[in-house]
Design a protein around this motif. Structure first.
Motif, PDB file in Angstrom:
ATOM      1  N   VAL A 119      34.653  21.707  61.449  1.00  0.00           N
ATOM      2  CA  VAL A 119      35.474  22.650  59.657  1.00  0.00           C
ATOM      3  C   VAL A 119      35.357  21.362  59.132  1.00  0.00           C
ATOM      4  CG1 VAL A 119      37.138  23.821  59.290  1.00  0.00           C
ATOM      5  CG2 VAL A 119      36.851  24.002  61.289  1.00  0.00           C
ATOM      6  N   VAL A 120      34.484  21.892  57.485  1.00  0.00           N
ATOM      7  CA  VAL A 120      34.370  20.459  56.351  1.00  0.00           C
ATOM      8  C   VAL A 120      35.110  21.300  55.445  1.00  0.00           C
ATOM      9  CG1 VAL A 120      32.933  19.571  54.920  1.00  0.00           C
ATOM     10  CG2 VAL A 120      32.248  19.626  57.549  1.00  0.00           C
ATOM     11  N   VAL A 136      36.494  19.798  65.572  1.00  0.00           N
ATOM     12  CA  VAL A 136      37.005  18.634  64.387  1.00  0.00           C
ATOM     13  C   VAL A 136      36.621  18.945  63.169  1.00  0.00           C
ATOM     14  CG1 VAL A 136      35.400  16.506  63.687  1.00  0.00           C
ATOM     15  CG2 VAL A 136      34.656  18.013  66.482  1.00  0.00           C
ATOM     16  N   LEU A 137      37.782  19.072  62.048  1.00  0.00           N
ATOM     17  CA  LEU A 137      38.358  18.742  61.120  1.00  0.00           C
ATOM     18  C   LEU A 137      37.376  18.355  60.540  1.00  0.00           C
ATOM     19  CD1 LEU A 137      40.038  20.872  58.803  1.00  0.00           C
ATOM     20  CD2 LEU A 137      41.701  19.476  58.887  1.00  0.00           C
ATOM     21  N   ILE A 138      36.683  17.841  58.809  1.00  0.00           N
ATOM     22  CA  ILE A 138      36.615  16.772  58.777  1.00  0.00           C
ATOM     23  C   ILE A 138      36.794  17.218  56.988  1.00  0.00           C
ATOM     24  CG2 ILE A 138      34.523  15.285  57.259  1.00  0.00           C
ATOM     25  CD1 ILE A 138      33.089  15.792  59.823  1.00  0.00           C
ATOM     26  N   GLY A 139      37.934  16.345  56.355  1.00  0.00           N
ATOM     27  CA  GLY A 139      38.027  16.504  55.047  1.00  0.00           C
ATOM     28  C   GLY A 139      37.478  15.489  54.101  1.00  0.00           C
ATOM     29  N   MET A 187      41.745  28.357  54.399  1.00  0.00           N
ATOM     30  CA  MET A 187      42.230  27.284  55.364  1.00  0.00           C
ATOM     31  C   MET A 187      43.355  27.877  56.629  1.00  0.00           C
ATOM     32  SD  MET A 187      40.905  23.974  55.193  1.00  0.00           S
ATOM     33  CE  MET A 187      38.882  25.360  55.593  1.00  0.00           C
ATOM     34  N   ASP A 188      43.831  28.774  56.389  1.00  0.00           N
ATOM     35  CA  ASP A 188      44.505  28.998  57.126  1.00  0.00           C
ATOM     36  C   ASP A 188      44.097  30.552  57.729  1.00  0.00           C
ATOM     37  OD1 ASP A 188      47.072  28.158  55.982  1.00  0.00           O
ATOM     38  OD2 ASP A 188      47.435  29.498  54.840  1.00  0.00           O
ATOM     39  N   GLU A 189      43.240  31.368  57.677  1.00  0.00           N
ATOM     40  CA  GLU A 189      42.272  31.983  57.965  1.00  0.00           C
ATOM     41  C   GLU A 189      41.700  31.436  59.323  1.00  0.00           C
ATOM     42  OE1 GLU A 189      39.825  34.255  55.246  1.00  0.00           O
ATOM     43  OE2 GLU A 189      41.719  35.238  54.148  1.00  0.00           O
ATOM     44  N   LEU A 226      43.774  20.260  51.518  1.00  0.00           N
ATOM     45  CA  LEU A 226      42.919  21.093  52.684  1.00  0.00           C
ATOM     46  C   LEU A 226      43.164  21.066  53.555  1.00  0.00           C
ATOM     47  CD1 LEU A 226      39.694  22.237  50.365  1.00  0.00           C
ATOM     48  CD2 LEU A 226      41.689  23.613  50.229  1.00  0.00           C
ATOM     49  N   SER A 227      42.512  19.890  54.051  1.00  0.00           N
ATOM     50  CA  SER A 227      42.477  19.387  55.455  1.00  0.00           C
ATOM     51  C   SER A 227      43.755  19.709  56.564  1.00  0.00           C
ATOM     52  CB  SER A 227      42.081  17.592  56.053  1.00  0.00           C
ATOM     53  OG  SER A 227      42.645  17.179  55.206  1.00  0.00           O
ATOM     54  N   ALA A 228      44.659  19.410  55.233  1.00  0.00           N
ATOM     55  CA  ALA A 228      46.280  19.399  55.891  1.00  0.00           C
ATOM     56  C   ALA A 228      46.468  21.032  56.383  1.00  0.00           C
ATOM     57  CB  ALA A 228      47.324  18.135  55.373  1.00  0.00           C
ATOM     58  N   ARG A 229      46.236  21.702  55.197  1.00  0.00           N
ATOM     59  CA  ARG A 229      46.331  22.899  55.534  1.00  0.00           C
ATOM     60  C   ARG A 229      46.548  23.633  56.963  1.00  0.00           C
ATOM     61  NH1 ARG A 229      48.558  26.298  51.508  1.00  0.00           N
ATOM     62  NH2 ARG A 229      48.607  28.557  52.249  1.00  0.00           N
ATOM     63  N   PHE A 230      44.698  23.190  56.874  1.00  0.00           N
ATOM     64  CA  PHE A 230      44.215  23.631  58.326  1.00  0.00           C
ATOM     65  C   PHE A 230      45.460  23.383  59.745  1.00  0.00           C
ATOM     66  CE2 PHE A 230      41.342  22.859  61.761  1.00  0.00           C
ATOM     67  CZ  PHE A 230      41.003  24.182  61.139  1.00  0.00           C
TER      68      PHE A 230
END
Length: 214
Positions: A137-138, A102-105, A209-211, A21-25
């Motif tokens: 974003v988590v 900041v994106l947290i997977g 995630m794309d949105e 998911l985080s990679a997609r974002f």
């Protein structure tokens, strides 16, 4: 001004749902911001050390001196132990302050966050500062389902903890959470009948995630 994304992954699995998911974002964000700056940390593969007594001494010194500018934190570094603690902390703070997003997977481990993520959180709380205006974003994954109204919803201490932390410590009241639910349906015979729900949840999370990224 150039946009900056700080991307953190905390799952112990190299092929995990939260990493997917985080990679997609991150991919969508980088496509939308071709000139943007991308910073990445794998908190599981390269763990951030836990805080030490020297870290607490640095924090006390910053608070005692009334220093609010991160650029001046180095002024309180005195002993070799404090210099070692600062060497760990400084790049983490620099990345966090530089980021617009900041994106947290992270997966849910035992109803909360992995120790690898908690170690990073403990380090960057030095001391309390406002990060209002930054996006957080988590991208999460949970073995069961903890959606509102489900039997296990009261046990979701992961999202509640992160919301409380970001709001209470960093003054960020609005954090975007996107979860893939029921990931254990792939391995737990007791959840095998819910495989379709798992696949639907993952598909919806990837699309979200794309949105969110764009």
């Amino acid at each position: 001004m150039m946009s900056t994304l700080l991307h953190l992954d905390a799952s112990a699995r190299t092929r995990s749902f939260s990493r997917r998911l985080s990679a997609r974002f991150a991919s969508s964000w980088r496509t939308a911001h071709p000139s943007g700056r991308y910073l990445y940390r794998d908190l599981a593969a390269e763990p951030v050390p836990h805080v030490t007594e020297a870290w607490t001494e640095l924090c006390d010194a910053v608070l005692g001196a009334g220093i609010t500018d991160i650029g001046r934190y180095r002024e309180v570094v005195r002993t070799p132990a404090q210099r070692a603690a600062w060497a760990v902390l400084a790049p983490l703070l620099d990345e966090l302050v530089a980021a617009d997003t900041v994106l947290i997977g992270t997966p849910m481990y035992n109803f909360s966050v992995p120790a690898a993520l908690k170690a990073w959180i403990d380090q960057v709380t030095f001391p309390r500062m406002s990060l209002r205006g930054k996006r957080f974003v988590v991208a999460g994954a949970r073995g069961g389902t903890y959606l509102p109204g489900t039997p296990r919803a009261p046990f979701d201490h992961e999202e509640r903890y992160l919301r409380d932390f970001f709001a209470g410590h960093f003054d960020v009241p609005d954090v975007e959470f996107v979860h893939a639910e029921l990931t254990n349906a792939l391995v737990d015979p007791r959840l095998a009948s819910r495989r379709d729900e798992q696949e639907a949840s993952l598909a919806a999370a990837l699309a979200r995630m794309d949105e969110v990224a764009t």
